[in-house]
Design an enzyme around this catalytic site. Structure first.
Site, PDB file in Angstrom:
ATOM      1  N   ASP A  48     -68.435   0.639  14.005  1.00 15.55           N
ATOM      2  CA  ASP A  48     -68.599   2.066  13.706  1.00 15.55           C
ATOM      3  C   ASP A  48     -69.513   2.774  14.708  1.00 15.55           C
ATOM      4  O   ASP A  48     -70.490   3.429  14.325  1.00 15.55           O
ATOM      5  CB  ASP A  48     -69.170   2.250  12.294  1.00 15.55           C
ATOM      6  CG  ASP A  48     -68.423   1.445  11.251  1.00 15.55           C
ATOM      7  OD1 ASP A  48     -67.190   1.357  11.345  1.00 15.55           O
ATOM      8  OD2 ASP A  48     -69.080   0.896  10.335  1.00 15.55           O
ATOM      9  N   GLU A 258     -61.051   7.995   6.798  1.00 17.66           N
ATOM     10  CA  GLU A 258     -62.498   7.908   7.021  1.00 17.66           C
ATOM     11  C   GLU A 258     -62.765   8.176   8.504  1.00 17.66           C
ATOM     12  O   GLU A 258     -61.873   8.520   9.266  1.00 17.66           O
ATOM     13  CB  GLU A 258     -63.027   6.521   6.628  1.00 17.66           C
ATOM     14  CG  GLU A 258     -62.423   5.381   7.412  1.00 17.66           C
ATOM     15  CD  GLU A 258     -62.845   4.008   6.901  1.00 17.66           C
ATOM     16  OE1 GLU A 258     -63.592   3.937   5.907  1.00 17.66           O
ATOM     17  OE2 GLU A 258     -62.411   3.012   7.493  1.00 17.66           O
TER      18      GLU A 258
END
Length: 358
Positions: A48, A258
């Protein structure tokens, strides 16, 4: 965060990885091809990646994956990260420095566990670290911490940001100095439990299950001047299809899942995100930070692993895509950050990247 039922390489991954030989193009992937890029660091697991250019250097704010015995499930219980460590490099291809712990869950009064994908921003001599975590009731909130050093350590505010919820905060600062926070993620990110603006513990566990209705989507709100509060009520990040109507819940290869990330190029606003269970990185373009945004397509094909999470920055005259896969571990919850150059077509659309080479 669904584990591996749809993951195209899972059946043969372990055997292939254990015998993979280093070819002239690098390690052989489970699909028999070669990886486009190699991990930036191998001493820890990272995912991420939120990359930013501060003082001419690149700083990457990733999740810090750790080993766990928690079984995989659709709500991401196996992603048990508990702290953040910042990566620093002078330029892409240069030495990458792994910083010390910048913030630990035990240093956040309101947080209990699962320090997921963070982001960072800078204003008036202060660096801001934005992060999601489950509170002591199991609800994902978004917090903020501050430091005078981009590597930390960061000191967390004692309470989460009022009005912000779910996961994956991404802060974009426009050329006029105004900053906006994008946030949200379905399934384990709990966005489907905030449909009314209030948390519903009995809401759907994954999404709305309404394939013909507008899909759940990210939220956006302008940040207050102190960068630690929202200046307004969050609104939907509307993504429109070619028909001019919002992308529907059934369009799993297009709809938001997301990993919001916003960047601006040639006066256009690029909202990028992950489609989650279909494993693409997608983007839509708008004329302002709020949208609406017009869906344009995929710019990263599926990586090794369940999904990925991106950031895009310009440095030394080139655009760079930071992403992650599972090359080092072959385990969905133990990932490694990578980077590759991003290219644009003359009309401003993004050229699609294949994370593997032949």
């Amino acid at each position: 965060m669904k584990p591996g039922s749809k993951w195209r390489y899972a059946a043969v991954a372990a055997a292939l990885l254990s015998t993979a030989a280093l070819a002239k193009d690098g390690p052989v992937a489970p699909n028999g091809r070669h990886y486009l890029s190699q991990p930036l660091v191998t001493s820890i697991y990272t995912a991420d990646p939120s990359a930013h250019v501060f003082n001419g250097k690149i700083y990457i704010y990733p999740s810090h994956d750790i080993k766990t015995n928690i079984p995989d499930d659709d709500l991401g219980s196996q992603y048990a990260m508990r702290d953040y460590r910042v990566l620093e490099m002078d330029h892409v291809g240069g030495k990458v420095t792994v910083g010390p712990v910048a913030l630990d869950v035990d240093q956040v009064p309101w947080a209990a566990k699962q320090m997921w994908a963070p982001d960072a921003a800078y204003k008036n001599g202060t660096y801001y670290l934005y992060f999601p975590a489950r509170d002591h009731q199991g609800i994902f909130r978004i917090g903020v911490a501050t430091s005078k050093n981009p590597m930390g350590p960061f000191k967390a505010d004692p309470k989460p940001i009022p009005g912000a919820y779910s996961i994956d905060p991404a802060v974009f600062t426009d050329s006029d100095g105004k900053s906006y926070m994008y946030f949200g993620g379905i399934w384990g990110g709990q966005l489907q439990r905030w449909v009314t603006g209030k948390y519903n513990p009995h809401g759907s566990a994954t999404d709305l299950h309404q394939d013909d209705k507008p899909a759940l989507t990210a939220k956006v709100a302008m940040l207050a001047p102190d960068m630690q509060h929202l200046a307004e009520k969050p609104r939907d990040v509307v993504i429109l299809g070619k028909d001019g109507k919002p992308v529907t819940g059934g369009e799993h290869d297009k709809r938001f899942f997301e990993a919001s990330w916003m960047f601006k190029r040639d006066g256009k606003y690029y909202f990028t995100y992950s489609t989650g269970d279909t494993h693409f990185l997608a983007y839509a373009i708008g004329d302002n930070p709020y949208g609406p945004f017009h869906y344009k397509g995929h710019f990263l094909l599926p990586v090794q692993g369940w999904t990925t999470h991106q950031s895009i920055v310009k440095h030394n005259g080139k655009w760079w895509l930071f992403y992650a896969d599972t090359q080092l571990s072959n385990k969905n919850s133990l990932r490694n950050v990578k980077v590759t150059q991003l290219h644009f077509n003359p009309d401003g659309t993004i050229q699609t990247i294949d994370p593997f080479t032949h």
